[in-house]
Motif scaffolding. Structure first.
Motif, PDB file in Angstrom:
ATOM      1  N   VAL A  44      -7.522  14.631 -27.606  1.00 48.49           N
ATOM      2  CA  VAL A  44      -7.366  14.026 -26.285  1.00 48.49           C
ATOM      3  C   VAL A  44      -7.989  14.958 -25.247  1.00 48.49           C
ATOM      4  CG1 VAL A  44      -5.657  13.318 -24.547  1.00 48.49           C
ATOM      5  CG2 VAL A  44      -5.309  12.755 -26.951  1.00 48.49           C
ATOM      6  N   VAL A  45      -8.616  14.379 -24.224  1.00 46.59           N
ATOM      7  CA  VAL A  45      -9.230  15.178 -23.162  1.00 46.59           C
ATOM      8  C   VAL A  45      -8.163  16.032 -22.482  1.00 46.59           C
ATOM      9  CG1 VAL A  45     -10.390  15.071 -20.917  1.00 46.59           C
ATOM     10  CG2 VAL A  45     -11.119  13.562 -22.770  1.00 46.59           C
ATOM     11  N   SER A  46      -8.462  17.306 -22.326  1.00 47.73           N
ATOM     12  CA  SER A  46      -7.565  18.252 -21.680  1.00 47.73           C
ATOM     13  C   SER A  46      -7.972  18.472 -20.215  1.00 47.73           C
ATOM     14  CB  SER A  46      -7.589  19.588 -22.415  1.00 47.73           C
ATOM     15  OG  SER A  46      -6.885  20.566 -21.706  1.00 47.73           O
ATOM     16  N   GLN A  47      -9.270  18.690 -19.979  1.00 52.45           N
ATOM     17  CA  GLN A  47      -9.777  18.912 -18.626  1.00 52.45           C
ATOM     18  C   GLN A  47     -11.192  18.385 -18.498  1.00 52.45           C
ATOM     19  OE1 GLN A  47      -9.434  22.782 -16.853  1.00 52.45           O
ATOM     20  NE2 GLN A  47      -7.591  23.261 -18.014  1.00 52.45           N
ATOM     21  N   THR A  48     -11.529  18.002 -17.280  1.00 57.02           N
ATOM     22  CA  THR A  48     -12.901  17.628 -16.960  1.00 57.02           C
ATOM     23  C   THR A  48     -13.280  18.325 -15.660  1.00 57.02           C
ATOM     24  OG1 THR A  48     -12.252  15.671 -15.688  1.00 57.02           O
ATOM     25  CG2 THR A  48     -12.696  15.347 -18.037  1.00 57.02           C
ATOM     26  N   SER A  63      -6.892  17.771 -14.993  1.00 61.74           N
ATOM     27  CA  SER A  63      -6.207  18.301 -16.162  1.00 61.74           C
ATOM     28  C   SER A  63      -5.248  17.245 -16.687  1.00 61.74           C
ATOM     29  CB  SER A  63      -5.438  19.564 -15.778  1.00 61.74           C
ATOM     30  OG  SER A  63      -4.744  20.084 -16.890  1.00 61.74           O
ATOM     31  N   PHE A  64      -5.202  17.081 -18.023  1.00 61.21           N
ATOM     32  CA  PHE A  64      -4.389  16.044 -18.661  1.00 61.21           C
ATOM     33  C   PHE A  64      -3.486  16.660 -19.719  1.00 61.21           C
ATOM     34  CE2 PHE A  64      -8.447  14.380 -17.312  1.00 61.21           C
ATOM     35  CZ  PHE A  64      -8.118  13.227 -16.625  1.00 61.21           C
ATOM     36  N   ASP A  65      -2.328  16.026 -19.955  1.00 62.41           N
ATOM     37  CA  ASP A  65      -1.448  16.495 -21.026  1.00 62.41           C
ATOM     38  C   ASP A  65      -1.969  15.979 -22.362  1.00 62.41           C
ATOM     39  OD1 ASP A  65      -0.571  13.821 -21.309  1.00 62.41           O
ATOM     40  OD2 ASP A  65       1.355  14.188 -20.369  1.00 62.41           O
ATOM     41  N   THR A  66      -1.267  16.295 -23.440  1.00 65.15           N
ATOM     42  CA  THR A  66      -1.730  15.935 -24.781  1.00 65.15           C
ATOM     43  C   THR A  66      -1.701  14.442 -25.050  1.00 65.15           C
ATOM     44  OG1 THR A  66       0.477  16.346 -25.660  1.00 65.15           O
ATOM     45  CG2 THR A  66      -1.114  18.152 -25.802  1.00 65.15           C
ATOM     46  N   GLU A  67      -1.076  13.671 -24.154  1.00 57.89           N
ATOM     47  CA  GLU A  67      -1.067  12.214 -24.288  1.00 57.89           C
ATOM     48  C   GLU A  67      -2.088  11.548 -23.368  1.00 57.89           C
ATOM     49  OE1 GLU A  67       2.982  11.092 -23.574  1.00 57.89           O
ATOM     50  OE2 GLU A  67       3.689  12.078 -25.391  1.00 57.89           O
ATOM     51  N   GLY A  68      -2.842  12.358 -22.616  1.00 60.31           N
ATOM     52  CA  GLY A  68      -3.874  11.825 -21.739  1.00 60.31           C
ATOM     53  C   GLY A  68      -3.409  11.490 -20.336  1.00 60.31           C
ATOM     54  N   LYS A  69      -2.189  11.849 -19.986  1.00 57.44           N
ATOM     55  CA  LYS A  69      -1.647  11.577 -18.651  1.00 57.44           C
ATOM     56  C   LYS A  69      -2.083  12.686 -17.695  1.00 57.44           C
ATOM     57  CE  LYS A  69       2.669  10.486 -16.333  1.00 57.44           C
ATOM     58  NZ  LYS A  69       4.121  10.383 -16.467  1.00 57.44           N
TER      59      LYS A  69
END
Length: 119
Positions: A44-48, A63-69
């Motif tokens: 899952v994307v962590s940061q962009t 920044s995203f959590d391990t579920e993409g939130k």
């Protein structure tokens, strides 16, 4: 006290962006920035975000959590923290305003009925 906690969070956010191994890098010919996507171990994307060609953070970083939130929305200008940063969690939304790379103001809202969501 609030400022020192938020500075610690912001520092951690910056350090984490350098500590992750799985990433995609691509030079954006239109902006002359290096666009980057970091991934959690689960894919899952962590940061962009983007870097300048000399390695400084630039523009909006998410920044995203391990579920993409979405957890954090941050802004940089040539490696310096600028503008409004937002921190989401289940109970609060924090808005941190940066001026001259320093915290100028902090606002916090309790989430009862989500008006501002992170998705």
């Amino acid at each position: 006290m609030k400022k020192s906690i938020l500075v610690s969070i912001a520092f951690l956010f910056t350090v984490v962006s350098f500590a992750q191994d799985k990433r995609d890098l691509k030079l954006n010919a239109n902006t002359n920035l290096i666009d980057v996507v970091y991934y959690h171990d689960n894919g899952v994307v962590s940061q962009t975000g983007a870097y300048t060609t000399d390695g400084k953070l630039q523009g909006e970083w998410l920044s995203f959590d391990t579920e993409g939130k979405k957890q954090v929305s941050a802004n940089y200008d040539n490696g310096k923290k600028v503008g409004k940063w937002f921190y989401w969690n289940d109970a609060t939304l924090k808005e941190v305003d940066y001026t001259n790379n320093k915290i100028a103001n902090v606002s916090e809202w309790k989430v009862k009925n989500p008006v501002a969501t992170s998705n």
